[in-house]
Motif scaffolding. Structure first.
Motif, PDB file in Angstrom:
ATOM      1  N   ILE A  56     -26.968   1.068 116.148  1.00  6.51           N
ATOM      2  CA  ILE A  56     -25.511   0.947 116.023  1.00  6.51           C
ATOM      3  C   ILE A  56     -25.109  -0.522 116.129  1.00  6.51           C
ATOM      4  N   GLY A  57     -24.321  -0.993 115.158  1.00  5.10           N
ATOM      5  CA  GLY A  57     -23.982  -2.416 115.108  1.00  5.10           C
ATOM      6  C   GLY A  57     -25.208  -3.212 114.735  1.00  5.10           C
ATOM      7  N   CYS A  58     -25.844  -2.821 113.643  1.00  9.00           N
ATOM      8  CA  CYS A  58     -27.173  -3.363 113.307  1.00  9.00           C
ATOM      9  C   CYS A  58     -27.158  -4.834 112.933  1.00  9.00           C
ATOM     10  N   GLY A  59     -25.976  -5.370 112.570  1.00  6.87           N
ATOM     11  CA  GLY A  59     -25.943  -6.780 112.178  1.00  6.87           C
ATOM     12  C   GLY A  59     -26.894  -7.027 111.018  1.00  6.87           C
ATOM     13  N   PRO A  60     -27.616  -8.144 111.015  1.00  8.41           N
ATOM     14  CA  PRO A  60     -28.536  -8.447 109.919  1.00  8.41           C
ATOM     15  C   PRO A  60     -29.860  -7.688 109.983  1.00  8.41           C
ATOM     16  N   GLY A  61     -29.970  -6.707 110.887  1.00  3.69           N
ATOM     17  CA  GLY A  61     -31.045  -5.744 110.762  1.00  3.69           C
ATOM     18  C   GLY A  61     -32.240  -5.835 111.679  1.00  3.69           C
ATOM     19  N   PHE A  62     -32.206  -6.696 112.697  1.00  4.70           N
ATOM     20  CA  PHE A  62     -33.426  -6.922 113.479  1.00  4.70           C
ATOM     21  C   PHE A  62     -33.974  -5.647 114.117  1.00  4.70           C
ATOM     22  N   VAL A  77     -26.204   1.393 111.235  1.00  2.47           N
ATOM     23  CA  VAL A  77     -24.796   1.324 110.860  1.00  2.47           C
ATOM     24  C   VAL A  77     -24.167   0.029 111.349  1.00  2.47           C
ATOM     25  N   ASP A  78     -23.211  -0.458 110.577  1.00  2.00           N
ATOM     26  CA  ASP A  78     -22.416  -1.617 110.960  1.00  2.00           C
ATOM     27  C   ASP A  78     -21.088  -1.501 110.239  1.00  2.00           C
ATOM     28  N   TYR A  79     -20.045  -2.071 110.833  1.00  3.25           N
ATOM     29  CA  TYR A  79     -18.719  -2.012 110.227  1.00  3.25           C
ATOM     30  C   TYR A  79     -18.515  -3.115 109.187  1.00  3.25           C
ATOM     31  N   THR A  80     -19.382  -4.132 109.220  1.00  2.00           N
ATOM     32  CA  THR A  80     -19.187  -5.324 108.408  1.00  2.00           C
ATOM     33  C   THR A  80     -20.088  -5.301 107.176  1.00  2.00           C
ATOM     34  N   ASP A  81     -19.486  -5.268 106.008  1.00  2.78           N
ATOM     35  CA  ASP A  81     -20.251  -5.221 104.763  1.00  2.78           C
ATOM     36  C   ASP A  81     -21.210  -6.401 104.636  1.00  2.78           C
ATOM     37  N   ALA A  82     -20.756  -7.579 105.041  1.00  2.00           N
ATOM     38  CA  ALA A  82     -21.599  -8.768 104.915  1.00  2.00           C
ATOM     39  C   ALA A  82     -22.864  -8.645 105.749  1.00  2.00           C
ATOM     40  N   MET A  83     -22.751  -8.073 106.945  1.00  3.05           N
ATOM     41  CA  MET A  83     -23.927  -7.869 107.787  1.00  3.05           C
ATOM     42  C   MET A  83     -24.885  -6.869 107.153  1.00  3.05           C
ATOM     43  N   LEU A  84     -24.343  -5.771 106.630  1.00  2.00           N
ATOM     44  CA  LEU A  84     -25.197  -4.766 105.990  1.00  2.00           C
ATOM     45  C   LEU A  84     -25.917  -5.349 104.776  1.00  2.00           C
ATOM     46  N   HIS A  85     -25.241  -6.169 104.019  1.00  2.00           N
ATOM     47  CA  HIS A  85     -25.851  -6.803 102.844  1.00  2.00           C
ATOM     48  C   HIS A  85     -27.054  -7.656 103.267  1.00  2.00           C
ATOM     49  N   ARG A  86     -26.873  -8.426 104.320  1.00  5.04           N
ATOM     50  CA  ARG A  86     -27.971  -9.278 104.774  1.00  5.04           C
ATOM     51  C   ARG A  86     -29.089  -8.472 105.430  1.00  5.04           C
ATOM     52  N   LYS A  88     -30.052  -5.509 104.511  1.00  3.00           N
ATOM     53  CA  LYS A  88     -30.841  -4.951 103.413  1.00  3.00           C
ATOM     54  C   LYS A  88     -31.771  -6.013 102.824  1.00  3.00           C
ATOM     55  N   GLN A  89     -31.274  -7.238 102.707  1.00  2.00           N
ATOM     56  CA  GLN A  89     -32.119  -8.322 102.208  1.00  2.00           C
ATOM     57  C   GLN A  89     -33.266  -8.614 103.173  1.00  2.00           C
ATOM     58  N   ASN A  90     -32.950  -8.654 104.473  1.00  2.00           N
ATOM     59  CA  ASN A  90     -33.954  -8.987 105.481  1.00  2.00           C
ATOM     60  C   ASN A  90     -35.016  -7.899 105.632  1.00  2.00           C
ATOM     61  N   ALA A  91     -34.658  -6.656 105.264  1.00  2.00           N
ATOM     62  CA  ALA A  91     -35.579  -5.540 105.471  1.00  2.00           C
ATOM     63  C   ALA A  91     -36.826  -5.644 104.609  1.00  2.00           C
ATOM     64  N   GLY A  92     -36.731  -6.305 103.467  1.00  2.00           N
ATOM     65  CA  GLY A  92     -37.917  -6.495 102.634  1.00  2.00           C
ATOM     66  C   GLY A  92     -38.616  -5.187 102.318  1.00  2.00           C
ATOM     67  N   SER A  93     -39.892  -5.095 102.661  1.00  2.70           N
ATOM     68  CA  SER A  93     -40.688  -3.904 102.328  1.00  2.70           C
ATOM     69  C   SER A  93     -40.237  -2.676 103.105  1.00  2.70           C
ATOM     70  N   TYR A  94     -39.428  -2.858 104.148  1.00  4.40           N
ATOM     71  CA  TYR A  94     -38.928  -1.715 104.935  1.00  4.40           C
ATOM     72  C   TYR A  94     -37.582  -1.205 104.430  1.00  4.40           C
ATOM     73  N   ARG A  95     -37.076  -1.792 103.356  1.00  2.90           N
ATOM     74  CA  ARG A  95     -35.742  -1.425 102.864  1.00  2.90           C
ATOM     75  C   ARG A  95     -35.632   0.067 102.597  1.00  2.90           C
ATOM     76  N   ARG A  96     -36.623   0.670 101.973  1.00  4.70           N
ATOM     77  CA  ARG A  96     -36.555   2.093 101.634  1.00  4.70           C
ATOM     78  C   ARG A  96     -36.721   2.993 102.853  1.00  4.70           C
ATOM     79  N   ALA A  97     -37.185   2.420 103.943  1.00  5.94           N
ATOM     80  CA  ALA A  97     -37.414   3.220 105.152  1.00  5.94           C
ATOM     81  C   ALA A  97     -36.186   3.273 106.056  1.00  5.94           C
ATOM     82  N   ILE A  98     -35.130   2.558 105.696  1.00  6.97           N
ATOM     83  CA  ILE A  98     -33.931   2.474 106.542  1.00  6.97           C
ATOM     84  C   ILE A  98     -32.716   2.943 105.755  1.00  6.97           C
ATOM     85  N   ASP A  99     -31.949   3.840 106.357  1.00 11.28           N
ATOM     86  CA  ASP A  99     -30.703   4.323 105.764  1.00 11.28           C
ATOM     87  C   ASP A  99     -29.563   3.490 106.331  1.00 11.28           C
TER      88      ASP A  99
END
Length: 252
Positions: A56-62, A77-86, A88-99
């Motif tokens: 909750i409040g994932c920010g840039p995804g750490f 989940v995060d309320y800020t679109d900009a944080m969610l965008h980053r 997803k970018q930071n997730a790299g190979s784990y992108r498909r493993a995270i909703d």
């Protein structure tokens, strides 16, 4: 006039790039393994399926990326679109493993008893109605599920003279020791103005959190102080000496 939630979202939108860089550095350092070991030492055991984790409040995804690297079923989940965008970018190979989903921490669009583990960092102090948010988190946890909340009394110095002195001492020590001052690159006035409108800025924590969580029905609550000694590097420990990180563990 924007409500406080939108003000907080606007502030963190402006911080998204810088905060994402911090997360990228964490993901590329020893910290990912340290956090992984720490969180896994408190997670509940499940049999025959993947652990269901909500960040909750994932920010840039750490946290989300760290948990996905363990093979868990992760929702972030995060309320800020900009944080969610980053994130997803930071997730790299784990992108498909995270909703990843945009959501208000006070109102989660999940069924009751959906998750085994909730993880969150540096979020609750931002909340306009923290007790309401905690009730919602309790709702989505499955029986036996656990919550790990890492936070600090980030803005108690706005209300406490001794904390203000310690905060100023942190600024002096950071600069005199040749460390980057982590507050210099932020809009201090904007964040302090928002913090004055948030209830937990003036609240002594984690005492308040522990009492609130027990009152709402968590069957077990435990607090650990000074978590920064385990997860912060030397620069962070000097920057945040007056605001030690605590961990709140709660089991449904």
């Amino acid at each position: 006039m924007e409500n406080i939630l939108e003000q907080v979202a606007d502030y963190w939108t402006g911080r998204a790039d810088g905060y994402s860089e911090v997360n990228q550095e964490e993901l590329a350092s020893y910290k990912m393994d340290v956090w992984k070991e720490l969180i896994n030492s408190y997670k509940p055991d499940v049999i025959g399926r993947k652990l269901r984790v909500l960040d909750i409040g994932c920010g840039p995804g750490f946290f989300a990326i760290t948990m996905a690297s363990c093979g868990y079923e992760v929702t972030a989940v995060d309320y800020t679109d900009a944080m969610l965008h980053r994130a997803k970018q930071n997730a790299g190979s784990y992108r498909r493993a995270i909703d990843f989903r945009r959501m208000d921490a006070h109102h989660l669009d999940f069924a009751d008893d959906s998750f085994d583990l909730i993880v969150t960092r540096n979020l609750t102090w931002n909340l306009e109605r923290p007790e309401e948010a905690y009730r919602e988190w309790h709702r989505v946890l499955a029986p036996g599920g656990r919550m790990l909340n890492f936070d600090a009394n980030w803005y108690l110095h706005l209300y406490d003279a001794e904390k203000r002195r310690e905060y100023e001492e942190d600024r002096f020590n950071s600069q005199s020791m040749g460390f980057n001052d982590h507050y210099v690159c932020t809009d201090i006035e904007a964040m302090e103005a928002i913090a004055r409108e948030l209830p937990l800025s003036r609240t002594h924590r984690p005492q308040w959190d522990a009492a609130t969580l027990l009152n709402m029905g968590f069957k077990k609550v435990m607090v650990e102080q000074n978590m920064g000694a385990r997860v912060w590097n030397a620069e962070e420990q000097v920057n945040y000496a007056s605001t030690p990180m605590f961990m709140i563990f709660a089991e449904k």
